[in-house]
Design a protein around this motif. Structure first.
Motif, PDB file in Angstrom:
ATOM      1  N   ASP B 186      60.109  14.179  29.090  1.00  0.00           N
ATOM      2  CA  ASP B 186      60.575  13.764  30.497  1.00  0.00           C
ATOM      3  C   ASP B 186      61.169  12.739  30.967  1.00  0.00           C
ATOM      4  OD1 ASP B 186      58.867  16.082  30.883  1.00  0.00           O
ATOM      5  OD2 ASP B 186      57.015  15.193  31.453  1.00  0.00           O
ATOM      6  N   PHE B 187      61.049  11.662  30.058  1.00  0.00           N
ATOM      7  CA  PHE B 187      61.953  10.467  30.352  1.00  0.00           C
ATOM      8  C   PHE B 187      63.272  10.738  29.967  1.00  0.00           C
ATOM      9  CE2 PHE B 187      63.612   6.306  28.573  1.00  0.00           C
ATOM     10  CZ  PHE B 187      63.179   5.408  29.549  1.00  0.00           C
ATOM     11  N   LEU B 188      63.554  11.320  29.014  1.00  0.00           N
ATOM     12  CA  LEU B 188      64.925  11.502  28.357  1.00  0.00           C
ATOM     13  C   LEU B 188      65.597  12.467  29.241  1.00  0.00           C
ATOM     14  CD1 LEU B 188      64.230  11.862  24.680  1.00  0.00           C
ATOM     15  CD2 LEU B 188      65.246   9.902  25.777  1.00  0.00           C
ATOM     16  N   LEU B 189      64.868  13.456  29.927  1.00  0.00           N
ATOM     17  CA  LEU B 189      65.491  14.391  30.930  1.00  0.00           C
ATOM     18  C   LEU B 189      65.969  13.611  32.290  1.00  0.00           C
ATOM     19  CD1 LEU B 189      63.551  17.535  30.872  1.00  0.00           C
ATOM     20  CD2 LEU B 189      65.840  17.333  30.658  1.00  0.00           C
ATOM     21  N   GLU B 190      65.151  12.450  32.478  1.00  0.00           N
ATOM     22  CA  GLU B 190      65.240  11.958  33.832  1.00  0.00           C
ATOM     23  C   GLU B 190      66.377  10.630  33.730  1.00  0.00           C
ATOM     24  OE1 GLU B 190      61.487  10.436  35.304  1.00  0.00           O
ATOM     25  OE2 GLU B 190      60.720  12.516  35.291  1.00  0.00           O
ATOM     26  N   ASN B 191      66.683  10.244  32.461  1.00  0.00           N
ATOM     27  CA  ASN B 191      67.213   8.978  32.266  1.00  0.00           C
ATOM     28  C   ASN B 191      68.316   9.410  31.444  1.00  0.00           C
ATOM     29  OD1 ASN B 191      65.758   6.778  33.548  1.00  0.00           O
ATOM     30  ND2 ASN B 191      64.235   7.960  32.189  1.00  0.00           N
ATOM     31  N   GLU B 192      68.598  10.476  30.551  1.00  0.00           N
ATOM     32  CA  GLU B 192      69.825  10.850  29.939  1.00  0.00           C
ATOM     33  C   GLU B 192      70.704  11.672  30.583  1.00  0.00           C
ATOM     34  OE1 GLU B 192      70.649   9.786  26.534  1.00  0.00           O
ATOM     35  OE2 GLU B 192      69.029   8.474  25.844  1.00  0.00           O
ATOM     36  N   PRO B 193      71.840  11.771  30.365  1.00  0.00           N
ATOM     37  CA  PRO B 193      72.918  12.755  30.849  1.00  0.00           C
ATOM     38  C   PRO B 193      72.678  14.224  30.017  1.00  0.00           C
ATOM     39  CG  PRO B 193      74.246  11.379  29.295  1.00  0.00           C
ATOM     40  CD  PRO B 193      72.656  10.913  29.125  1.00  0.00           C
ATOM     41  N   ILE B 194      71.495  14.792  30.134  1.00  0.00           N
ATOM     42  CA  ILE B 194      71.378  16.172  29.367  1.00  0.00           C
ATOM     43  C   ILE B 194      71.753  17.059  30.362  1.00  0.00           C
ATOM     44  CG2 ILE B 194      69.480  17.579  28.391  1.00  0.00           C
ATOM     45  CD1 ILE B 194      67.856  15.205  27.433  1.00  0.00           C
ATOM     46  N   THR B 195      72.956  17.619  30.288  1.00  0.00           N
ATOM     47  CA  THR B 195      73.447  18.568  31.161  1.00  0.00           C
ATOM     48  C   THR B 195      73.208  19.957  30.792  1.00  0.00           C
ATOM     49  OG1 THR B 195      75.571  17.984  30.161  1.00  0.00           O
ATOM     50  CG2 THR B 195      75.030  16.768  32.344  1.00  0.00           C
TER      51      THR B 195
END
Lengths: 405, 212
Positions: B186-195
């Motif tokens: 969840d953290f990575l989805l919110e903070n990384e440019p996972i497009t």
């Protein structure tokens, strides 16, 4: 079709209780007597009969409706109706009964009374059945379907159904049916004990189910959302084999999940100078082999022969029954006239303990069978022949005495 | 209960319903949380719960320079494990034809998973892909599915995401640590440019109604 076919078994059981069923159907209720008690119990176990007021029993609505349909009687009015329909019909019947009563139409009054009683039990049975179905669905978390989508759909459906029932019970609670029935003792009692008094419990159960369904819906939505997130990241990772997360460990305030405390390697040692632990530690030390997987070899000094005592053999304690048998034979062996086994059993309760008399006699005979030839005793049976079974004897007592010669 | 719970937490364990049911239930009481929290506080740690309260673990009470090295270690471990764990979850979901990601407490049957990866070429390929994700997944004989799957399961168990329920029948259960893993995701989805998140926009969320 085998004998274990459940339909046949059920039909044969119903057939055995056909008189009771017929009487309960035509009379609307049946009182328990010595003659029909077994049938009533059997029918209750099959969930075909339920208790009525004043120690009477009645047919459950499902069988009654089946009989109504099959026999095509004028009772055929509410087939397929839902609980709401039952409630409406109850209100209507109570009104009709009231009018018939005021107009002195006794036959109609009687008919309305029967039908009102029937509807009251129909409502109670239907709510009970509905509760069973709902509880089962909720407790198994809609196990019949496997996908979350389908579970959510089922959850919504049962939520609506439960909610409708709660609303119905709430609105029924404020109706004046109990006041209208107040003048008719039997009907009022039926209404009160079969329905009105149970409504708060029904309502509580339904509200509890609603709460659980609410919780499930929330959980299912969470699971669905999480699945979408997992799929998104999985897709991202698959499309970007070289992707790595940014250096989140270098942030001034690292995220909570990064703050896992490093594990401590804990090792404990006993305090060997503590006198309280001495017994425990020495016990522990005794269980530890001197050396693991190695065999120590002692070398005898030349010119000497070791005379070791070897391992000490610890004899297990003698069983009480064995001890009693040994003492009995020791005592009897010394007697020239013989000692009765039963008398010895009666005179020595502290030795024989809780061994039953017939078991004691069997044990004495077994001892004789095993050691009789080598034993220094003589055994005499006190018996008589069995009146019906040729060749069998009934042993009354056993007398053991010193062997002569 | 305090002693074994505190020791497990200090050893870095995640305490959940699957790994230590008694300790987990005990920790659910406020009194126990306060007791353990106070003890951990004296050692520079605090008691933390995963977002859905499915597991307890110990975190640093304060993050200073001294803890930076440890935080780097945790992050290195996450970087190392994020891909294989996600791949494993995908394998479980796809092979089991499930429309939901595994949850803590879910059972995993080794024999069923093995039969699926053996009978289906696609799942077999998914299993083989673990070989490219690190030396801990390397097997001497890459042709046997059993050996490869065993390696994967052992690794998931070692990382704390699975626990054996019945070794004889090879049944496993997902642990509460999975909740921690989902927190990371969840953290990575919110903070990384996972497009590449086509799945995120698959269908609109229906109205929550009176629930929320």
């Amino acid at each position: 079709m085998s004998d274990s076919d459940p339909v046949r078994i059920l039909l044969s059981k119903l057939n055995a209780c056909s008189d009771t069923i017929a009487e309960a159907y035509y009379q609307n209720r049946i009182h328990k007597t010595d003659g029909n008690a077994r049938s009533i119990e059997a029918l209750r176990q099959l969930r075909i009969m339920s208790p009525d007021i004043r120690d009477a029993f009645q047919l459950r609505s499902n069988l009654r409706q089946f009989l109504n349909t099959t026999l095509n009687t004028n009772r055929l009015f509410s087939i397929g109706a839902d609980i709401g329909g039952y409630f409406s019909r109850l209100a209507l019947l109570v009104d009709e009964h009231s009018v018939a009563f005021q107009q002195g139409r006794d036959d109609d009054c009687q008919r309305y009374e029967d039908e009102t009683r029937e509807v009251i039990s129909d409502i109670a049975d239907a709510i009970e059945d509905e509760l069973i179905v709902l509880s089962m669905q909720v407790s198994t978390r809609f196990a019949a379907v496997s996908t979350v989508e389908e579970k959510i759909r089922q959850n919504r459906y049962y939520y609506g159904r439960t909610n409708k029932l709660v609303t119905l019970l709430e609105s029924f609670h404020f109706s004046d049916i109990d006041e209208q029935l107040a003048g008719h003792e039997d009907l009022a009692l039926s209404f009160r004990s079969l329905l009105a008094d149970r409504i708060p419990a029904f309502r509580e159960s339904l509200l509890s189910i609603l709460q659980t369904l609410d919780q499930y819906l929330f959980e299912y939505r969470e699971i669905k959302e999480r699945t979408r997130r997992v799929r998104a990241v999985a897709l991202h990772l698959a499309r970007n084999p070289d992707w790595e997360p940014k250096a989140w460990d270098e942030a001034a305030q690292p995220a909570g999940w990064l703050q896992c405390a490093s594990p401590l390697a804990l090792e404990c040692h006993p305090q060997i100078d503590d006198p309280q632990a001495e017994d425990f530690l020495s016990e522990l030390a005794r269980t530890i082999p001197a050396s693991a997987n190695t065999r120590t070899r002692s070398v005898r000094p030349p010119g000497r022969i070791d005379l070791t005592a070897g391992n000490v053999v610890i004899a297990p304690p003698e069983l009480p029954i064995r001890r009693a048998v040994r003492l009995y034979f020791k005592h009897a062996r010394a007697s020239a006239t013989g000692v009765s086994a039963r008398r010895w059993w009666a005179e020595n309760p502290s030795v024989v303990g809780d061994t039953k008399e017939h078991m004691w006699l069997l044990r004495v005979l077994a001892e004789h069978d095993n050691k009789g030839k080598a034993g220094m005793w003589n055994l005499k049976l006190d018996f008589h022949r069995h009146p019906h079974f040729d060749g069998n004897i009934l042993i009354r007592d056993v007398i053991v005495s010193k062997r002569l010669g | 209960m305090f002693e074994q719970t505190a020791i497990r937490l200090l050893e870095g364990a995640f305490i959940c319903e699957s790994t230590a049911p008694e300790a987990f239930r005990w920790l659910n009481s406020e009194h126990a949380q306060a007791e353990v929290g106070e003890y951990l506080g004296k050692l520079g740690r605090k008691l933390t719960m995963t977002p859905n309260r499915l597991a307890y673990y110990a975190t640093w009470a304060r993050v200073g320079k001294g803890e930076q090295t440890e935080i780097k270690k945790v992050f290195a471990h996450i970087k190392q494990t994020i891909r294989p764990v996600m791949h494993f979850l995908s394998l479980c979901m796809e092979s089991g034809r499930q429309d939901s990601a595994p949850s803590p407490g879910d059972l995993l049957d080794y024999a069923t998973l093995l039969s699926q990866v053996t009978s289906n070429q696609h799942f077999g390929e998914m299993l083989r892909a673990f070989g490219t994700m690190g030396k801990e997944f390397a097997v001497s004989d890459a042709s046997t599915m059993n050996g490869m799957l065993n390696k994967v399961i052992v690794q998931m168990e070692r990382w704390g995401y699975l626990i054996a329920v019945n070794r004889e029948h090879e049944t496993y259960r997902f642990t509460g640590k999975l909740d921690y893993y989902y927190q990371v995701i969840d953290f990575l989805l919110e903070n990384e440019p996972i497009t590449d998140s086509a799945a995120l926009n698959q269908e609109p969320e229906p109205d929550q109604g009176r629930l929320l």
